[in-house]
Motif scaffolding. Structure first.
Motif, PDB file in Angstrom:
ATOM      1  N   GLY A 129       7.011   9.834   0.404  1.00 31.65           N
ATOM      2  CA  GLY A 129       5.873  10.562  -0.292  1.00 31.65           C
ATOM      3  C   GLY A 129       5.901  10.228  -1.696  1.00 31.65           C
ATOM      4  N   GLU A 130       6.788  10.150  -2.564  1.00 27.74           N
ATOM      5  CA  GLU A 130       7.003   9.735  -3.975  1.00 27.74           C
ATOM      6  C   GLU A 130       6.400   8.485  -4.177  1.00 27.74           C
ATOM      7  N   LYS A 131       6.801   7.504  -3.306  1.00 30.90           N
ATOM      8  CA  LYS A 131       6.175   6.115  -3.624  1.00 30.90           C
ATOM      9  C   LYS A 131       4.837   5.850  -3.358  1.00 30.90           C
ATOM     10  N   LEU A 132       4.476   6.799  -2.277  1.00 28.26           N
ATOM     11  CA  LEU A 132       3.123   6.796  -2.025  1.00 28.26           C
ATOM     12  C   LEU A 132       2.192   7.367  -2.887  1.00 28.26           C
ATOM     13  N   ALA A 133       2.541   8.387  -3.368  1.00 28.81           N
ATOM     14  CA  ALA A 133       1.751   9.136  -4.494  1.00 28.81           C
ATOM     15  C   ALA A 133       1.712   8.403  -5.819  1.00 28.81           C
ATOM     16  N   ALA A 134       2.874   7.665  -6.190  1.00 32.54           N
ATOM     17  CA  ALA A 134       3.055   6.792  -7.395  1.00 32.54           C
ATOM     18  C   ALA A 134       2.172   5.582  -7.215  1.00 32.54           C
ATOM     19  N   ARG A 135       1.993   4.971  -5.955  1.00 30.08           N
ATOM     20  CA  ARG A 135       0.913   3.883  -5.767  1.00 30.08           C
ATOM     21  C   ARG A 135      -0.365   4.148  -5.973  1.00 30.08           C
ATOM     22  N   LEU A 136      -0.657   5.367  -5.551  1.00 31.06           N
ATOM     23  CA  LEU A 136      -2.266   5.717  -5.515  1.00 31.06           C
ATOM     24  C   LEU A 136      -2.458   6.488  -6.596  1.00 31.06           C
ATOM     25  N   ASP A 142       9.112   1.331   1.238  1.00 31.45           N
ATOM     26  CA  ASP A 142       8.047   0.495   0.800  1.00 31.45           C
ATOM     27  C   ASP A 142       7.404   0.164   1.885  1.00 31.45           C
ATOM     28  N   ASN A 143       7.738  -0.301   3.008  1.00 35.02           N
ATOM     29  CA  ASN A 143       6.954  -0.737   4.353  1.00 35.02           C
ATOM     30  C   ASN A 143       6.065   0.349   4.661  1.00 35.02           C
ATOM     31  N   CYS A 144       6.798   1.500   4.727  1.00 36.31           N
ATOM     32  CA  CYS A 144       6.188   2.835   5.204  1.00 36.31           C
ATOM     33  C   CYS A 144       5.032   3.184   4.672  1.00 36.31           C
ATOM     34  N   VAL A 145       5.066   2.911   3.381  1.00 37.82           N
ATOM     35  CA  VAL A 145       3.901   3.174   2.269  1.00 37.82           C
ATOM     36  C   VAL A 145       2.844   2.072   2.672  1.00 37.82           C
ATOM     37  N   GLU A 146       3.257   0.952   2.932  1.00 41.91           N
ATOM     38  CA  GLU A 146       2.202  -0.187   3.254  1.00 41.91           C
ATOM     39  C   GLU A 146       1.460   0.180   4.363  1.00 41.91           C
ATOM     40  N   MET A 147       2.431   0.751   5.411  1.00 41.84           N
ATOM     41  CA  MET A 147       1.613   1.097   6.742  1.00 41.84           C
ATOM     42  C   MET A 147       0.758   2.149   6.769  1.00 41.84           C
ATOM     43  N   ILE A 148       0.994   3.301   5.717  1.00 41.33           N
ATOM     44  CA  ILE A 148       0.165   4.514   5.439  1.00 41.33           C
ATOM     45  C   ILE A 148      -1.048   3.871   4.923  1.00 41.33           C
ATOM     46  N   LEU A 149      -1.083   3.218   3.904  1.00 46.77           N
ATOM     47  CA  LEU A 149      -2.162   2.810   3.293  1.00 46.77           C
ATOM     48  C   LEU A 149      -3.154   1.751   4.022  1.00 46.77           C
ATOM     49  N   ARG A 150      -2.476   0.797   5.031  1.00 46.22           N
ATOM     50  CA  ARG A 150      -3.378  -0.057   5.960  1.00 46.22           C
ATOM     51  C   ARG A 150      -4.084   0.918   6.766  1.00 46.22           C
ATOM     52  N   PHE A 151      -3.373   2.079   7.284  1.00 45.57           N
ATOM     53  CA  PHE A 151      -3.947   2.889   8.387  1.00 45.57           C
ATOM     54  C   PHE A 151      -5.046   3.680   7.870  1.00 45.57           C
ATOM     55  N   ARG A 152      -4.863   3.961   6.358  1.00 41.49           N
ATOM     56  CA  ARG A 152      -6.138   4.482   5.644  1.00 41.49           C
ATOM     57  C   ARG A 152      -7.334   3.640   5.676  1.00 41.49           C
ATOM     58  N   GLU A 153      -7.042   2.234   5.332  1.00 30.99           N
ATOM     59  CA  GLU A 153      -8.165   1.420   5.582  1.00 30.99           C
ATOM     60  C   GLU A 153      -8.759   1.235   6.729  1.00 30.99           C
ATOM     61  N   LEU A 154      -8.098   1.232   7.880  1.00 26.84           N
ATOM     62  CA  LEU A 154      -8.599   1.158   9.103  1.00 26.84           C
ATOM     63  C   LEU A 154      -9.488   2.234   9.453  1.00 26.84           C
ATOM     64  N   MET A 155      -8.839   3.569   9.270  1.00 24.09           N
ATOM     65  CA  MET A 155      -9.520   4.827   9.404  1.00 24.09           C
ATOM     66  C   MET A 155     -10.726   4.855   8.638  1.00 24.09           C
TER      67      MET A 155
END
Length: 209
Positions: free
Chosen positions: A20-27, A192-205
């Motif tokens: 969650g922290e890495k995802l928030a920082a990335r975004l 890091d890869n979990c974050v990538e998966m989440i961001l890719r899911f957002r793109e597809l959604m």
């Protein structure tokens, strides 16, 4: 489109908060974990210590659905809210704060049944982070500076507590893939890869809307 919200449920020791922290920082958005308790205390007028003492604690009493229906109409000052057990007041205050935060900003929210509170939000992605027990034991042993046996016992206790809390208030099953959009194994993928998966899911959604 509204604010982009990410809720993260997690097994204890799985590294869900780190994801969650890495995802928030990335975004470039805010992460709410314990901060949510502070905000709920401010919004409701309860002292923060009450929220900390009841944080993700299970309960086994009261007809929650009836109270929820009454509360949604009447709010904090109503007799039903004032008369209900403290753990329900704490949950509903957090529930209310989660909704307010999601209306105000894009963010990552860790735990506290946020996926349930935002079930009607089309821009919310619900994620569950899990991991192998050995991976979790190693993390908890290091983070808490305890033996592996104590770490395993603590993990099991915390998981049981989180599951009881989630299952009671949401009428869903904690950790069940059907309760989330994504379930990710952090011990296999890494944060890091979990974050990538989440961001890719957002793109597809978003692309499918």
């Amino acid at each position: 489109m509204g604010n982009k919200i990410y809720t993260i449920g997690r097994e204890f020791g799985s590294g869900g908060k780190e994801v969650g922290e890495k995802l928030a920082a990335r975004l470039g958005i805010k992460l709410y974990d314990k901060e949510l308790l502070q905000q709920a205390a401010k919004d409701s007028g309860f002292c923060e210590e009450i929220f900390e003492n009841h944080d993700e604690r299970p309960t086994n009493s009261f007809l929650y659905s009836l109270v929820m229906d009454t509360y949604s109409v009447s709010g904090y000052s109503s007799a039903p809210f004032l008369d209900m057990p403290l753990n329900h007041k704490v949950f509903l205050a957090q529930f209310d704060t989660i909704k307010k935060i999601a209306e105000r900003e894009s963010c990552v929210i860790v735990g506290r049944c946020a996926d349930y509170a935002l079930a009607e939000n089309p821009d919310c992605i619900n994620i569950f982070i899990h991991a192998d027990m050995d991976f979790r034991i190693k993390r908890v042993t290091k983070d808490l500076d305890i033996t592996e046996n104590k770490a395993k016992d603590y993990i099991q206790k915390q998981d049981k507590q989180r599951a009881s809390y989630y299952n009671y208030y949401t009428s869903k099953k904690w950790g069940d893939s059907k309760s989330y959009h994504l379930t990710l194994d952090n011990s296999k993928l890494g944060s890091d890869n979990c974050v990538e998966m989440i961001l890719r899911f957002r793109e597809l959604m978003d692309a499918s809307k």
